[in-house]
Scaffold this active site. Sequence first.
Site, PDB file in Angstrom:
ATOM      1  N   ASP A 118      -7.885 122.895  -8.000  1.00 41.40           N
ATOM      2  CA  ASP A 118      -7.127 122.617  -9.214  1.00 41.40           C
ATOM      3  C   ASP A 118      -7.575 123.498 -10.388  1.00 41.40           C
ATOM      4  OD1 ASP A 118      -5.594 120.639  -7.986  1.00 41.40           O
ATOM      5  OD2 ASP A 118      -7.058 119.073  -8.469  1.00 41.40           O
ATOM      6  N   CYS A 119      -8.610 124.300 -10.185  1.00 37.91           N
ATOM      7  CA  CYS A 119      -9.183 125.133 -11.241  1.00 37.91           C
ATOM      8  C   CYS A 119      -8.754 126.586 -11.055  1.00 37.91           C
ATOM      9  CB  CYS A 119     -10.707 125.021 -11.202  1.00 37.91           C
ATOM     10  SG  CYS A 119     -11.567 126.175 -12.273  1.00 37.91           S
TER      11      CYS A 119
END
Length: 139
Positions: A10-11
């Site tokens: 998600d980064c």
Amino acid sequence: MTATIYHNPDCGTSRNALALIRHAGVEPTVIEYLKTPSSREQLVMPIDEAMLKPREALREKGTPFAELGLDAPGITDDTLIDAMLKHPILINRPFVVTTLGTRLCRPSEVVLDILPPVTRPFAKEDGEVVIDANGKGGL
């Protein structure tokens, strides 16, 4: 070369570091540390190898950092490690371990320090050029 990335899909920084590793021709072991919690030794090893203090490996934004009072004076390294083990979202990312070293890859192009030379063009997912058409760039 072997490589391991402690990854959060998600980064964006983590995704860009992973893409750079693969762009260098290395297929790393990917550990999604939020799904596969580390042991104390597995957490401390990359922090130590990157020559960081636990506080330098902490993520504040989007974490329970403030609620846990981790900004209070006198918080020990052991307390910070305990908090990161209990709340892995507190671990800054991505950590990358290769045979050439260990780095907290923020920004993502820090990973180039510990990869074989990369000269083919590469741009981050937002379009920022890291290595241009002439093979120039990096850190």
